[in-house]
Design a protein around this motif. Structure first.
Motif, mmCIF file in Angstrom:
data_model
loop_
_atom_site.group_PDB
_atom_site.id
_atom_site.type_symbol
_atom_site.label_atom_id
_atom_site.label_comp_id
_atom_site.label_asym_id
_atom_site.label_seq_id
_atom_site.Cartn_x
_atom_site.Cartn_y
_atom_site.Cartn_z
ATOM 1 N N SER A 63 0.831 -1.208 0.000
ATOM 2 C CA SER A 63 0.000 0.000 0.000
ATOM 3 C C SER A 63 0.859 1.249 0.000
ATOM 4 O O SER A 63 0.533 2.244 -0.658
ATOM 5 N N ARG A 80 -7.557 4.895 -2.148
ATOM 6 C CA ARG A 80 -8.050 4.122 -0.996
ATOM 7 C C ARG A 80 -8.694 2.816 -1.457
ATOM 8 O O ARG A 80 -8.573 1.789 -0.789
ATOM 9 N N GLU A 83 -5.838 0.493 -2.159
ATOM 10 C CA GLU A 83 -5.256 0.063 -0.889
ATOM 11 C C GLU A 83 -6.136 -0.988 -0.212
ATOM 12 O O GLU A 83 -5.631 -1.935 0.395
ATOM 13 N N GLN A 84 -7.441 -0.837 -0.327
ATOM 14 C CA GLN A 84 -8.361 -1.823 0.252
ATOM 15 C C GLN A 84 -8.230 -3.160 -0.473
ATOM 16 O O GLN A 84 -8.282 -4.224 0.151
ATOM 17 N N LYS A 87 -5.201 -4.722 0.970
ATOM 18 C CA LYS A 87 -5.493 -5.185 2.335
ATOM 19 C C LYS A 87 -6.286 -6.490 2.312
ATOM 20 O O LYS A 87 -6.065 -7.380 3.126
ATOM 21 N N ASN A 88 -7.214 -6.599 1.361
ATOM 22 C CA ASN A 88 -8.051 -7.804 1.243
ATOM 23 C C ASN A 88 -7.386 -8.901 0.415
ATOM 24 O O ASN A 88 -8.019 -9.895 0.084
#
Length: 179
Positions: A63, A80, A83-84, A87-88
């Motif tokens: 990220s 964002r 980035e999500q 993260k996932n």
């Protein structure tokens, strides 16, 4: 890399979410272009692809790199979203998400993409005629993507989503043979 049916379903959900965000930002086409650029980079840059794919590199590190590379180039909400995805652990679906996004955006504008298979190369006029006839049948603007497959012998095979229209000589000969 093929995403598989489950991956395509997940990608479609992410694409729908991004399209909703893009519409709120009143720039659905622009966001689609940004997503396509990121997807193209992942598909064409082996180093980037391996970096994003590596389980040894933390999601935070990935990220951070995306943020440094894109902060001044894309809207904050778009970043964002990426980035999500990281993260996932869905970052490798970005190319498939881009394809699904394009499909959703086109569908909302009444545009349908069709894979058209012919036995030999077609002229621009023939391709335009195919597009015109398919558009009349479907009632939407059809964009044909022509593939050549001499094994169909002649005629046309059209795939639009789950619908297949097989007007190939090979199919007709097969029907005659079965009779």
């Amino acid at each position: 890399m093929p995403a598989g049916v489950q991956g395509e379903s997940v990608a479609r959900n992410y694409a729908e979410a991004l399209l909703t965000l893009a519409r709120k930002a009143e720039d659905a086409a622009g966001w689609g272009g940004m997503l396509r650029q990121v997807a193209t980079a992942i598909r064409s840059d082996v180093t980037l692809s391996r970096f994003l794919e590596s389980p040894r590199i933390s999601a935070d590190a990935k990220s951070m790199v995306l943020s440094k590379a894109l902060t001044d180039r894309v809207p904050r909400l778009f970043l964002r979203f990426l980035e999500q995805l990281v993260k996932n652990r869905r970052q490798m679906l970005i190319p498939t998400i881009a394809d699904e996004y394009d499909t959703l955006l086109d569908a909302s504008e009444g545009i349908v993409h069709a894979r058209v298979t012919v036995a030999r190369a077609t002229s621009d006029e023939d391709t335009a005629m195919i597009a015109q006839r398919l558009s009349k049948i479907v009632g939407k603007t059809v964009v044909p993507h022509v593939n050549i497959d001499p094994s169909i012998i002649g005629g046309v095979v059209v795939r639009m989503g789950d619908t297949v229209m097989d007007g190939s000589v090979r199919r007709k000969l097969g029907k005659l043979r079965r009779r």
